[in-house]
Scaffold this motif. Sequence first.
Motif, mmCIF file in Angstrom:
data_model
loop_
_atom_site.group_PDB
_atom_site.id
_atom_site.type_symbol
_atom_site.label_atom_id
_atom_site.label_comp_id
_atom_site.label_asym_id
_atom_site.label_seq_id
_atom_site.Cartn_x
_atom_site.Cartn_y
_atom_site.Cartn_z
ATOM 1 N N HIS A 145 12.553 64.610 8.856
ATOM 2 C CA HIS A 145 12.202 63.780 7.697
ATOM 3 C C HIS A 145 11.826 62.379 8.192
ATOM 4 O O HIS A 145 12.617 61.722 8.873
ATOM 5 C CB HIS A 145 13.400 63.698 6.740
ATOM 6 C CG HIS A 145 13.187 62.770 5.576
ATOM 7 N ND1 HIS A 145 14.186 61.964 5.065
ATOM 8 C CD2 HIS A 145 12.076 62.511 4.819
ATOM 9 C CE1 HIS A 145 13.716 61.266 4.053
ATOM 10 N NE2 HIS A 145 12.440 61.575 3.887
ATOM 11 N N ARG A 147 10.729 58.588 7.078
ATOM 12 C CA ARG A 147 10.669 57.615 5.982
ATOM 13 C C ARG A 147 10.559 56.221 6.593
ATOM 14 O O ARG A 147 11.431 55.816 7.360
ATOM 15 C CB ARG A 147 11.903 57.704 5.087
ATOM 16 C CG ARG A 147 11.972 56.603 4.025
ATOM 17 C CD ARG A 147 13.123 56.815 3.047
ATOM 18 N NE ARG A 147 12.917 58.010 2.241
ATOM 19 C CZ ARG A 147 13.854 58.548 1.442
ATOM 20 N NH1 ARG A 147 15.065 57.978 1.376
ATOM 21 N NH2 ARG A 147 13.584 59.624 0.733
ATOM 22 N N GLN A 148 9.471 55.543 6.247
ATOM 23 C CA GLN A 148 9.234 54.169 6.725
ATOM 24 C C GLN A 148 9.421 54.082 8.251
ATOM 25 O O GLN A 148 10.194 53.266 8.759
ATOM 26 C CB GLN A 148 10.174 53.198 6.003
ATOM 27 C CG GLN A 148 9.933 53.151 4.500
ATOM 28 C CD GLN A 148 10.919 52.238 3.792
ATOM 29 O OE1 GLN A 148 11.867 51.737 4.403
ATOM 30 N NE2 GLN A 148 10.688 51.990 2.503
ATOM 31 N N ASP A 149 8.735 54.945 8.961
ATOM 32 C CA ASP A 149 8.721 54.981 10.423
ATOM 33 C C ASP A 149 10.045 55.401 11.068
ATOM 34 O O ASP A 149 10.182 55.373 12.292
ATOM 35 C CB ASP A 149 8.308 53.611 11.008
ATOM 36 C CG ASP A 149 6.815 53.362 10.832
ATOM 37 O OD1 ASP A 149 6.070 54.352 10.663
ATOM 38 O OD2 ASP A 149 6.410 52.195 10.876
ATOM 39 N N GLN A 150 11.021 55.795 10.245
ATOM 40 C CA GLN A 150 12.299 56.262 10.783
ATOM 41 C C GLN A 150 12.343 57.790 10.706
ATOM 42 O O GLN A 150 12.237 58.365 9.625
ATOM 43 C CB GLN A 150 13.466 55.663 9.998
ATOM 44 C CG GLN A 150 13.561 54.142 10.084
ATOM 45 C CD GLN A 150 13.811 53.654 11.499
ATOM 46 O OE1 GLN A 150 14.682 54.174 12.200
ATOM 47 N NE2 GLN A 150 13.041 52.665 11.921
ATOM 48 N N LEU A 188 13.675 62.048 -2.881
ATOM 49 C CA LEU A 188 12.315 61.777 -2.430
ATOM 50 C C LEU A 188 11.874 60.344 -2.729
ATOM 51 O O LEU A 188 12.277 59.758 -3.736
ATOM 52 C CB LEU A 188 11.333 62.744 -3.102
ATOM 53 C CG LEU A 188 11.477 64.225 -2.740
ATOM 54 C CD1 LEU A 188 10.498 65.055 -3.566
ATOM 55 C CD2 LEU A 188 11.244 64.436 -1.256
ATOM 56 N N GLU A 189 11.045 59.837 -1.846
ATOM 57 C CA GLU A 189 10.371 58.560 -2.071
ATOM 58 C C GLU A 189 8.896 58.727 -1.731
ATOM 59 O O GLU A 189 8.523 59.548 -0.871
ATOM 60 C CB GLU A 189 10.979 57.455 -1.195
ATOM 61 C CG GLU A 189 12.382 57.050 -1.600
ATOM 62 C CD GLU A 189 12.890 55.864 -0.787
ATOM 63 O OE1 GLU A 189 12.066 55.269 -0.018
ATOM 64 O OE2 GLU A 189 14.078 55.521 -0.912
ATOM 65 N N ARG A 190 8.077 57.960 -2.385
ATOM 66 C CA ARG A 190 6.646 57.998 -2.105
ATOM 67 C C ARG A 190 6.402 57.632 -0.636
ATOM 68 O O ARG A 190 6.972 56.689 -0.119
ATOM 69 C CB ARG A 190 5.913 57.010 -3.012
ATOM 70 C CG ARG A 190 4.403 57.047 -2.897
ATOM 71 C CD ARG A 190 3.781 56.140 -3.948
ATOM 72 N NE ARG A 190 2.329 56.190 -3.887
ATOM 73 C CZ ARG A 190 1.572 55.386 -3.147
ATOM 74 N NH1 ARG A 190 2.155 54.463 -2.401
ATOM 75 N NH2 ARG A 190 0.261 55.502 -3.152
ATOM 76 N N GLY A 191 5.579 58.427 0.041
ATOM 77 C CA GLY A 191 5.294 58.188 1.449
ATOM 78 C C GLY A 191 6.154 58.982 2.403
ATOM 79 O O GLY A 191 5.924 58.956 3.623
ATOM 80 N N ASP A 192 7.161 59.709 1.902
ATOM 81 C CA ASP A 192 7.988 60.554 2.769
ATOM 82 C C ASP A 192 7.126 61.633 3.433
ATOM 83 O O ASP A 192 6.129 62.105 2.867
ATOM 84 C CB ASP A 192 9.091 61.240 1.963
ATOM 85 C CG ASP A 192 10.271 60.319 1.694
ATOM 86 O OD1 ASP A 192 10.277 59.189 2.211
ATOM 87 O OD2 ASP A 192 11.190 60.726 0.953
ATOM 88 N N CYS A 193 7.553 62.055 4.605
ATOM 89 C CA CYS A 193 6.873 63.140 5.317
ATOM 90 C C CYS A 193 7.928 64.088 5.879
ATOM 91 O O CYS A 193 8.921 63.644 6.470
ATOM 92 C CB CYS A 193 6.006 62.592 6.448
ATOM 93 S SG CYS A 193 5.005 63.852 7.266
ATOM 94 N N ARG A 211 7.511 61.211 15.835
ATOM 95 C CA ARG A 211 7.578 60.082 14.890
ATOM 96 C C ARG A 211 6.246 59.359 14.800
ATOM 97 O O ARG A 211 5.739 59.082 13.714
ATOM 98 C CB ARG A 211 8.673 59.109 15.334
ATOM 99 C CG ARG A 211 8.916 57.957 14.351
ATOM 100 C CD ARG A 211 9.526 56.759 15.034
ATOM 101 N NE ARG A 211 8.625 56.196 16.043
ATOM 102 C CZ ARG A 211 7.554 55.447 15.754
ATOM 103 N NH1 ARG A 211 7.237 55.153 14.498
ATOM 104 N NH2 ARG A 211 6.787 54.986 16.730
#
Length: 587
Positions: A145, A147-150, A188-193, A211
């Motif tokens: 997962h 999220r924001q580069d993490q 979930l958050e917008r932009g998650d991968c 990453r």
Amino acid sequence: MNAPSPPLPAEVSSAPALSSGLCSTAGPKPQNEDAGVFHWPASPHLQQYLGAVAAVADGVSSAEAGALASSTATQQFVEDYFRTPDTWSAAHAGQKILASINSKLYRKSHEFAQEEKGFLCTFSAVVFKSRSAHYFHVGDSRIYHLRQDQLKCLTRDHTVVLSHRRRMLARALGMDTGLQVDYGRVELERGDCFLITSDGVHDFVDTEFIRALLARPDLTEQQKAEALVRAAEENGSDDNLTALVVGVRSVPETTLDDYSRQLTRLPFPPPLTPGMILDGYRVEREIFSSQRSQLYLVTDTASGEALVMKTPSINYEDDIHYIDRFIQEEWIGLRIQSDHVVEVHRQQRPRTALYYLMEYVDGCTLESWMTENRFPKPAEAFRIIREVSAGLAAFHQQETIHQDLKPANIMLDRAGRAKIVDFGSVYIAGSAEVFRPLEHPGALGTASYSDPHYILGRNSGIQGDIYALATIAYEVFTGELPYGEGINECRSLADYEQLRYRPAAAFNPVVPIWFDRTLERGCSIDLEERYHTLDAFITDLGTPNPDYLRDDPSDQQGQNASLFWKLLCGLWAITLLALLALFSSGN
């Protein structure tokens, strides 16, 4: 009663916007034993209440049927998940489905035990539903997962390290009768991968590379999946390679959780009378009523389609186990696809009460048909039994046992086609935590068709359904029961073992001996004697078994001894004749 469905908030009607990419290749191996799938249903109703599924399975290389196991696991998970009731949580649905798949693969593995052919695979899946991602994991595939580069790995490998270069898989689908599934949930958050990989990928690329690649905004999800597989190949991967990437473009502003909690404990409908309308279904008449449930003929006011609505009895309004069992009936019906099993209809509108819908079979029960057809034409009677067997086979293919087959639960439509119409006592292998013996309070005649082992608390599986089918076949051809009415008085295994099978020819003289002996074996109290498969039973009903044409097919030892003495006596006779001839010629 006209009870319109309560409108949902506007925000709730939306589902998360997702995009996906999948790349799977055999790599240096001759066959790709990986399987990957991303399914986003076209139906807005399914999108809203069930969401989307991403799954990857990796066939265990040491098992010959690994490829088939992985494709079966991914396909069946998707198919079964989108047949689950709206009232089930994603966690409950996923774990129940995986238990059923595990049982199916385990059974297949043991069918080929002597050939060392195993149906084993790892499995990792993510269900995207409303504002949540629910993940399920067995084996050494992985779910990441970003999220924001993490980047975070959500799963742990179920492996045992044997040495620096050797690992052994400790957990997989089909490995054992029991299954431990790792489950987790991420808001979930917008932009998650999200990324799901087989070990042929993540064992050959480091997490920093993963990453950085997933974080690139200039690549599509498909390009990211392909780049990961390509990088693993370039780094010397010696295995199949699969990467599945899912990007979250947007999420609903609110969640379905509150509404879902209402769904899981919907109120019981009140007694329904003709003319009432519930969720757009107009009640025409009551078809059946018992202590446990009611059946109504209803009309969909939107389409005009005639359906059957099954509602729970208010006697069990506070019984949580009864409610769960009732909801499970709908799922069972949605999973089973057969021309000889009544079709359960997927709800396309929100429900305000607890019920489910089935196709309406215009006809009569086999019970009433037998009353009007005491000695039917053999070809017609056999066709009915064969069609009921086909319906039972559809249950067994889904690792489910009917357990309560009887003439009242079989309908014949206007064309004479047989359909099994009840799911109330079905046992699901793998997902049923405890086997519950059948109970028959006030259900006259039910015990006449149920396997005595069921009633005494033993799960005899498919053989139990064979017993019921053989008993029904006996009654169709004779109008009687194979052990008479005394079977209803039995209370112990000793009581049942004292029963004696009554030859069918005693009631219908046209029944041939081989047919009668097939029926006798089909409803034998002794499980060792009873048929083990439906196919074998139906084959012997339709084609004379040579073993059953002898005077006593069970006395094989006696027949062998008799044959021995006949041959010996023949040899003596030939020897004596030869000696007499020699003596005569000498004179």
